[in-house]
Design an enzyme around this catalytic site. Structure first.
Site: not given
Ligand code: AMP
Length: 250
Positions: A42, A121, A160, A193, A204
């Site tokens: 994505k 989310r 990965r 990782r 996850r």
């Molecule tokens: P991402 O790069 O979108 O995977 O976001 C990295 C981290 O930021 C996630 O693991 C969450 O801890 C936090 N995060 C980002 N966007 C959100 C969201 N919309 N709701 C809750 N946590 C978020």
């Protein structure tokens, strides 16, 4: 086709910042939301769409990562709270994420359009976004959902390998290093990782499916959901995306 990156100063810094205004803007801006499980590619699609179709790439994860690098005095209270959750590996609570997006609501009216990545989310976040859009008199064009069978996502993530020293990312089959387990860039050791281990990936994915399946239904009911296969090369997936977007405008 121009590939100039848009300035995201207002998204990263919040209300006080402005983006430079001398960039070439699209004739008809796109306003999009991207959905997809971790590992479906994505983020790569978000980059390609924003480079080629020009919507500003608004990623909540990027806001948190950028804020991590700032001195504490420059962080807003909402960001400081978010970083505490992120550091523990948890999802940031809805109210905090919603506040962070509200602080940046001028980005929703960006003349380039926008591409929301990582937000919403949850259904609560989606409802808050709907309220913001109504207040700002902005309509979404589509919600793009990148789909891939669970087993395939697990194979992608578990293959990965990450360099322990420089963090470069390889893949045992699709991007193997020249020497097994050794980084091409710096000679560091390549590792799996912890969160890329099959057991962690499954957890996850389950969390993703329980919070995101209702979100896909929510947008399907609103007539906005466009489901796309996330299989194939990044360019194949991008071409599929671009075709679906131009079909929407026909
Ligand atoms: P991402 O790069 O979108 O995977 O976001 C990295 C981290 O930021 C996630 O693991 C969450 O801890 C936090 N995060 C980002 N966007 C959100 C969201 N919309 N709701 C809750 N946590 C978020």
């Amino acid at each position: 086709m121009t590939t100039q990156k848009l300035d995201r100063a207002a998204w990263f810094k919040g209300t006080s910042a402005e983006c430079s205004s001398d960039l070439e803007l699209p004739e008809r801006p796109y306003r999009l939301v991207l959905l997809g499980a971790p590992g479906v590619g994505k983020g790569t699609q978000a980059e390609l769409i924003s480079l080629r179709l020009k919507p500003c790439h608004l990623s909540t994860g990027d806001v948190f990562r950028a804020a991590k690098a700032l001195p504490a005095s420059e962080r807003t209270p909402a960001i400081t709270q978010a970083l505490e959750f992120m550091q523990r590996g948890d999802l940031v609570p809805d109210d905090t994420v919603i506040n962070i997006v509200r602080e940046r609501r001028q980005c929703i009216t960006c003349p380039a359009g926008f591409l929301l990545d990582g937000f919403p989310r949850t259904v609560r976040q989606a409802e808050a976004l709907a309220d913001m859009l109504t207040q700002l008199k902005v309509k979404l064009d589509a919600v793009l959902s990148y789909d891939m069978p669970l087993e395939q996502v697990i194979a992608r993530l578990s293959g990965r390998r990450t360099c322990a020293a420089c963090k470069a990312v390889f893949h045992v089959t699709s991007r193997p290093p020249k020497v097994p387990d050794v980084c091409d860039n710096c000679g560091g050791k390549l590792i799996l990782r912890d969160d890329d281990r099959p057991e962690s990936i499954r957890v996850r994915m389950q969390a993703y499916q329980s919070s995101t399946a209702p979100l896909a239904d929510y947008y399907a009911k609103a007539g906005l959901l466009v489901s796309l296969s996330a299989e194939g090369s990044p360019e194949d997936i991008y071409q599929r995306t671009a075709a679906a977007l131009s079909a929407l405008r026909r």
